[in-house]
Design an enzyme around this catalytic site. Sequence first.
Site, PDB file in Angstrom:
ATOM      1  N   HIS A  24       0.852  -1.191   0.000  1.00 19.00           N
ATOM      2  CA  HIS A  24       0.000   0.000   0.000  1.00 19.00           C
ATOM      3  C   HIS A  24       0.889   1.242   0.000  1.00 19.00           C
ATOM      4  O   HIS A  24       1.671   1.446   0.921  1.00 19.00           O
ATOM      5  CB  HIS A  24      -0.902  -0.035   1.237  1.00 19.00           C
ATOM      6  CG  HIS A  24      -1.860   1.104   1.333  1.00 19.00           C
ATOM      7  ND1 HIS A  24      -3.080   1.093   0.695  1.00 19.00           N
ATOM      8  CD2 HIS A  24      -1.784   2.288   1.977  1.00 19.00           C
ATOM      9  CE1 HIS A  24      -3.721   2.233   0.962  1.00 19.00           C
ATOM     10  NE2 HIS A  24      -2.956   2.979   1.734  1.00 19.00           N
ATOM     11  N   ASP A  26       1.232   5.220   0.001  1.00 20.24           N
ATOM     12  CA  ASP A  26       0.513   6.458   0.318  1.00 20.24           C
ATOM     13  C   ASP A  26       1.141   7.644  -0.391  1.00 20.24           C
ATOM     14  O   ASP A  26       2.268   8.032  -0.109  1.00 20.24           O
ATOM     15  CB  ASP A  26       0.519   6.684   1.836  1.00 20.24           C
ATOM     16  CG  ASP A  26      -0.495   5.801   2.539  1.00 20.24           C
ATOM     17  OD1 ASP A  26      -1.629   5.692   2.042  1.00 20.24           O
ATOM     18  OD2 ASP A  26      -0.147   5.205   3.571  1.00 20.24           O
ATOM     19  N   GLY A 132      -3.096  11.795   6.186  1.00 18.76           N
ATOM     20  CA  GLY A 132      -2.046  12.808   6.222  1.00 18.76           C
ATOM     21  C   GLY A 132      -0.780  12.330   6.890  1.00 18.76           C
ATOM     22  O   GLY A 132       0.308  12.634   6.429  1.00 18.76           O
ATOM     23  N   GLY A 135       0.802   6.623  12.056  1.00 15.54           N
ATOM     24  CA  GLY A 135       0.886   6.528  13.505  1.00 15.54           C
ATOM     25  C   GLY A 135      -0.292   7.103  14.283  1.00 15.54           C
ATOM     26  O   GLY A 135      -0.200   7.289  15.493  1.00 15.54           O
ATOM     27  N   ASP A 165      -7.810   1.763   6.543  1.00 12.57           N
ATOM     28  CA  ASP A 165      -6.467   2.340   6.519  1.00 12.57           C
ATOM     29  C   ASP A 165      -6.362   3.352   7.649  1.00 12.57           C
ATOM     30  O   ASP A 165      -7.104   4.330   7.682  1.00 12.57           O
ATOM     31  CB  ASP A 165      -6.283   3.018   5.142  1.00 12.57           C
ATOM     32  CG  ASP A 165      -4.890   3.602   4.923  1.00 12.57           C
ATOM     33  OD1 ASP A 165      -4.012   3.413   5.778  1.00 12.57           O
ATOM     34  OD2 ASP A 165      -4.703   4.242   3.874  1.00 12.57           O
ATOM     35  N   GLY A 166      -5.456   3.076   8.592  1.00  7.55           N
ATOM     36  CA  GLY A 166      -5.228   4.003   9.693  1.00  7.55           C
ATOM     37  C   GLY A 166      -5.453   3.350  11.036  1.00  7.55           C
ATOM     38  O   GLY A 166      -6.540   2.856  11.315  1.00  7.55           O
ATOM     39  N   GLY A 167      -4.406   3.304  11.838  1.00  2.00           N
ATOM     40  CA  GLY A 167      -4.534   2.779  13.199  1.00  2.00           C
ATOM     41  C   GLY A 167      -4.795   1.285  13.285  1.00  2.00           C
ATOM     42  O   GLY A 167      -5.296   0.794  14.293  1.00  2.00           O
TER      43      GLY A 167
HETATM   44 ZN    ZN Z   1      -3.268   4.793   2.648  1.00  2.00          ZN
END
Ligand code: ZN
Length: 212
Positions: A24, A26, A132, A135, A165-167
Amino acid sequence: MLSADFGDLASSVLVVNDETDWLHVDIMDGHFVPNLTIGPGVVAALRPHSEKFFDCHLMMTDPGKYLADFAKSGADGCTVHVEVGHTADLITQMRDLGLRVGLAANPDTPFSAVEPFLDRIDLLLLMTVFPGFGGQSFIGDVMDKVRHAHRVISDRGLSVDIEVDGGIDTATAPIAVDAGANVLVAGSAIFARPEPLVAARALREAASLSRA
Ligand code: ZN
């Protein structure tokens, strides 16, 4: 990949090859999100080092300008944000370029914004943090949207992946899978650990504990 060692990206990514399915990537443009990351040049440089599916998440205000470059650089799939608009055109453009088509929604974007496009996409990315930076902590409220998306997609007989996506870590992965996500993105839960391969394996195990 956002949490990998950017000074040694290819080796850093290859370390977890055996316990990951996709890479993935970013992409942040410093406009749609405040941060800046990488562009098609880095994707092209990484491409010869990995046979994984390159899942490029374009956090960009004007992704249409760069889709052809990402396709050329070796992206397998691109995901654009519904918040930037022109969604129908961007989907057509991705399809024409032979890319797998993804559509993303921020935590505060309602499901109704992506619903009209479900029958034209391959992947729905429901952000579990505000995009953005790596973490950040998982926003559990998004699971209602994941559950709803999963129900609508099954009811309509569509085959659309639901990505979060995220955490994502060993605690949140099973929650996301239970809600209906089938693609989990992890960054710091893998690369911020002393042994990324072991961390990736633990994450895979945690995710498979639910819905057995
Ligand atoms: Zn992403």
